[in-house]
Design a protein around this motif. Sequence first.
Motif, PDB file in Angstrom:
ATOM      1  N   PRO A  80     -17.149  -1.113   3.019  1.00 54.29           N
ATOM      2  CA  PRO A  80     -17.794  -0.125   2.415  1.00 54.29           C
ATOM      3  C   PRO A  80     -17.256   1.362   3.234  1.00 54.29           C
ATOM      4  O   PRO A  80     -17.528   2.366   2.657  1.00 54.29           O
ATOM      5  CB  PRO A  80     -19.358  -0.025   2.893  1.00 54.29           C
ATOM      6  N   LEU A  81     -16.530   1.125   4.256  1.00 55.32           N
ATOM      7  CA  LEU A  81     -15.746   2.450   4.911  1.00 55.32           C
ATOM      8  C   LEU A  81     -14.748   3.170   3.887  1.00 55.32           C
ATOM      9  O   LEU A  81     -13.977   2.287   3.208  1.00 55.32           O
ATOM     10  CB  LEU A  81     -15.247   2.020   6.383  1.00 55.32           C
ATOM     11  N   GLU A  82     -14.605   4.267   4.208  1.00 60.10           N
ATOM     12  CA  GLU A  82     -13.451   4.962   3.429  1.00 60.10           C
ATOM     13  C   GLU A  82     -12.241   4.759   4.536  1.00 60.10           C
ATOM     14  O   GLU A  82     -12.240   5.235   5.535  1.00 60.10           O
ATOM     15  CB  GLU A  82     -13.653   6.593   3.288  1.00 60.10           C
ATOM     16  N   ILE A  83     -11.117   3.987   4.107  1.00 62.86           N
ATOM     17  CA  ILE A  83     -10.242   3.503   5.109  1.00 62.86           C
ATOM     18  C   ILE A  83      -8.878   4.361   4.555  1.00 62.86           C
ATOM     19  O   ILE A  83      -8.525   4.047   3.431  1.00 62.86           O
ATOM     20  CB  ILE A  83     -10.043   2.064   5.133  1.00 62.86           C
ATOM     21  N   GLU A  84      -8.095   4.800   5.428  1.00 62.18           N
ATOM     22  CA  GLU A  84      -6.775   5.428   5.198  1.00 62.18           C
ATOM     23  C   GLU A  84      -5.658   4.494   5.930  1.00 62.18           C
ATOM     24  O   GLU A  84      -5.895   4.507   7.014  1.00 62.18           O
ATOM     25  CB  GLU A  84      -6.655   6.845   5.508  1.00 62.18           C
ATOM     26  N   TRP A  85      -4.516   3.788   5.376  1.00 63.48           N
ATOM     27  CA  TRP A  85      -3.660   3.391   6.087  1.00 63.48           C
ATOM     28  C   TRP A  85      -2.768   4.213   6.913  1.00 63.48           C
ATOM     29  O   TRP A  85      -2.354   5.300   6.060  1.00 63.48           O
ATOM     30  CB  TRP A  85      -2.823   2.361   5.364  1.00 63.48           C
ATOM     31  N   LEU A  86      -2.267   3.844   7.966  1.00 66.02           N
ATOM     32  CA  LEU A  86      -1.329   4.601   8.705  1.00 66.02           C
ATOM     33  C   LEU A  86      -0.070   3.598   9.064  1.00 66.02           C
ATOM     34  O   LEU A  86      -0.456   2.781   9.886  1.00 66.02           O
ATOM     35  CB  LEU A  86      -1.798   5.482   9.961  1.00 66.02           C
ATOM     36  N   ASP A  87       1.079   3.590   8.351  1.00 65.35           N
ATOM     37  CA  ASP A  87       1.800   2.502   8.603  1.00 65.35           C
ATOM     38  C   ASP A  87       3.033   2.756   9.633  1.00 65.35           C
ATOM     39  O   ASP A  87       4.129   2.331   9.333  1.00 65.35           O
ATOM     40  CB  ASP A  87       2.568   1.802   7.328  1.00 65.35           C
ATOM     41  N   LEU A  88       2.657   3.265  10.636  1.00 67.40           N
ATOM     42  CA  LEU A  88       3.424   3.744  11.557  1.00 67.40           C
ATOM     43  C   LEU A  88       2.999   3.124  13.086  1.00 67.40           C
ATOM     44  O   LEU A  88       1.738   2.640  13.227  1.00 67.40           O
ATOM     45  CB  LEU A  88       3.824   5.246  12.038  1.00 67.40           C
ATOM     46  N   PRO A  89       3.920   2.842  13.935  1.00 67.62           N
ATOM     47  CA  PRO A  89       3.717   2.338  15.426  1.00 67.62           C
ATOM     48  C   PRO A  89       2.836   3.508  16.126  1.00 67.62           C
ATOM     49  O   PRO A  89       2.721   4.500  15.751  1.00 67.62           O
ATOM     50  CB  PRO A  89       4.975   1.937  16.129  1.00 67.62           C
ATOM     51  N   GLY A  90       2.128   2.642  17.068  1.00 66.74           N
ATOM     52  CA  GLY A  90       1.274   3.656  17.984  1.00 66.74           C
ATOM     53  C   GLY A  90       1.847   4.799  18.759  1.00 66.74           C
ATOM     54  O   GLY A  90       1.285   5.854  18.999  1.00 66.74           O
ATOM     55  N   GLU A  91       3.125   4.587  18.965  1.00 68.49           N
ATOM     56  CA  GLU A  91       3.987   5.833  19.624  1.00 68.49           C
ATOM     57  C   GLU A  91       4.050   7.200  18.702  1.00 68.49           C
ATOM     58  O   GLU A  91       4.618   8.189  19.176  1.00 68.49           O
ATOM     59  CB  GLU A  91       4.959   5.376  20.006  1.00 68.49           C
ATOM     60  N   GLU A  92       3.944   6.804  17.448  1.00 63.80           N
ATOM     61  CA  GLU A  92       3.953   7.891  16.324  1.00 63.80           C
ATOM     62  C   GLU A  92       2.826   8.022  15.433  1.00 63.80           C
ATOM     63  O   GLU A  92       2.733   7.762  14.326  1.00 63.80           O
ATOM     64  CB  GLU A  92       5.253   7.409  15.621  1.00 63.80           C
ATOM     65  N   ILE A  93       1.784   8.427  15.962  1.00 63.90           N
ATOM     66  CA  ILE A  93       0.582   8.649  15.058  1.00 63.90           C
ATOM     67  C   ILE A  93       0.541   9.799  14.196  1.00 63.90           C
ATOM     68  O   ILE A  93       0.700  10.827  14.966  1.00 63.90           O
ATOM     69  CB  ILE A  93      -0.837   8.702  16.165  1.00 63.90           C
ATOM     70  N   PRO A  94       0.578   9.739  12.878  1.00 63.58           N
ATOM     71  CA  PRO A  94       0.686  10.973  12.113  1.00 63.58           C
ATOM     72  C   PRO A  94      -0.637  11.941  11.969  1.00 63.58           C
ATOM     73  O   PRO A  94      -0.819  11.875  10.816  1.00 63.58           O
ATOM     74  CB  PRO A  94       1.185  10.317  10.849  1.00 63.58           C
ATOM     75  N   LEU A  95      -1.254  12.001  12.878  1.00 62.04           N
ATOM     76  CA  LEU A  95      -2.488  12.901  12.645  1.00 62.04           C
ATOM     77  C   LEU A  95      -2.161  13.996  13.649  1.00 62.04           C
ATOM     78  O   LEU A  95      -1.629  14.144  14.630  1.00 62.04           O
ATOM     79  CB  LEU A  95      -3.693  11.926  13.258  1.00 62.04           C
ATOM     80  N   ASP A  96      -3.250  15.250  13.432  1.00 54.74           N
ATOM     81  CA  ASP A  96      -3.097  16.518  13.896  1.00 54.74           C
ATOM     82  C   ASP A  96      -3.759  16.301  15.495  1.00 54.74           C
ATOM     83  O   ASP A  96      -4.512  15.194  15.697  1.00 54.74           O
ATOM     84  CB  ASP A  96      -3.731  17.394  13.366  1.00 54.74           C
ATOM     85  N   ASP A  97      -3.294  17.054  16.079  1.00 51.74           N
ATOM     86  CA  ASP A  97      -4.067  17.403  17.598  1.00 51.74           C
ATOM     87  C   ASP A  97      -5.437  17.609  17.369  1.00 51.74           C
ATOM     88  O   ASP A  97      -6.010  18.097  16.606  1.00 51.74           O
ATOM     89  CB  ASP A  97      -3.534  18.510  18.473  1.00 51.74           C
ATOM     90  N   ALA A  98      -6.211  16.818  18.521  1.00 48.26           N
ATOM     91  CA  ALA A  98      -7.648  17.019  18.524  1.00 48.26           C
ATOM     92  C   ALA A  98      -8.571  16.748  16.997  1.00 48.26           C
ATOM     93  O   ALA A  98      -9.286  17.587  16.617  1.00 48.26           O
ATOM     94  CB  ALA A  98      -8.127  18.272  19.084  1.00 48.26           C
ATOM     95  N   SER A  99      -7.991  15.534  16.209  1.00 48.79           N
ATOM     96  CA  SER A  99      -8.375  15.507  15.110  1.00 48.79           C
ATOM     97  C   SER A  99      -9.373  14.271  14.529  1.00 48.79           C
ATOM     98  O   SER A  99      -9.957  14.184  13.547  1.00 48.79           O
ATOM     99  CB  SER A  99      -7.264  15.370  13.802  1.00 48.79           C
ATOM    100  N   VAL A 100      -9.696  13.538  15.521  1.00 51.22           N
ATOM    101  CA  VAL A 100     -10.504  12.448  15.692  1.00 51.22           C
ATOM    102  C   VAL A 100     -11.621  12.291  16.569  1.00 51.22           C
ATOM    103  O   VAL A 100     -11.401  12.796  17.682  1.00 51.22           O
ATOM    104  CB  VAL A 100      -9.769  10.891  15.757  1.00 51.22           C
TER     105      VAL A 100
END
Length: 206
Positions: A80-100
């Motif tokens: 039931p969750l809204e899920i968004e895939w990120l298909d990069l390794p942990g060393e390259e997290i494609p999210l903004d600073d202070a965003s989670v």
Amino acid sequence: MSFYHEHILPHLIALTCSQPQIMKKRSQVVPAAEGRVLEVGFGSGTNLEFYDPVRVERLFALEPSKGMRRKARDAVDKSPLEIEWLDLPGEEIPLDDASVDTVVLTYTACTIPDVEAALAQMRRVLKPGGKLLFSEHGRAPDPGVAKWQRRIEPVWKPIAGGCHLTRKPDALIAQAGFRIARMEEGYLPKSPKFAAYNYAGAAVPA
């Protein structure tokens, strides 16, 4: 990626990482996730059943392995969750600073090639009031077990997806700019000791 890593290893990891003793640890850690959540090493979606859909606004599922993402498809479709895939390794997290608000790290830090860089990325994307929830296996405090971990690790890594037996998750997390807020550690029952010493808890930005 080899045939083994894309088509065989995902099934072996999913089976190993869903054993009852490991699922119990997941059930004690993951439900505390809230807000915008980043799970690093989403794997086959083993943690999905433990997320509270009322508390989780959005789940970013970071998983670089195509084989793992393929294996997770059914679980993601049923969630039931809204899920968004990120298909990069942990060393390259494609999210903004202070965003989670929450980062979830379960049985993944052992396999990330540059785990220090990955933890620094997790610290970067986490909000100042956020938390890192973790459950990881690693180096045992008993000298005899630790000696066998060092001996076995070179053979273990190629067949276990790069899994390190001798990393110390709590020390790595602290070195990345986190403060351990709570942690339980000890051997998982019914598991080979060389891979069974577990660290589980929560950390906050230091």
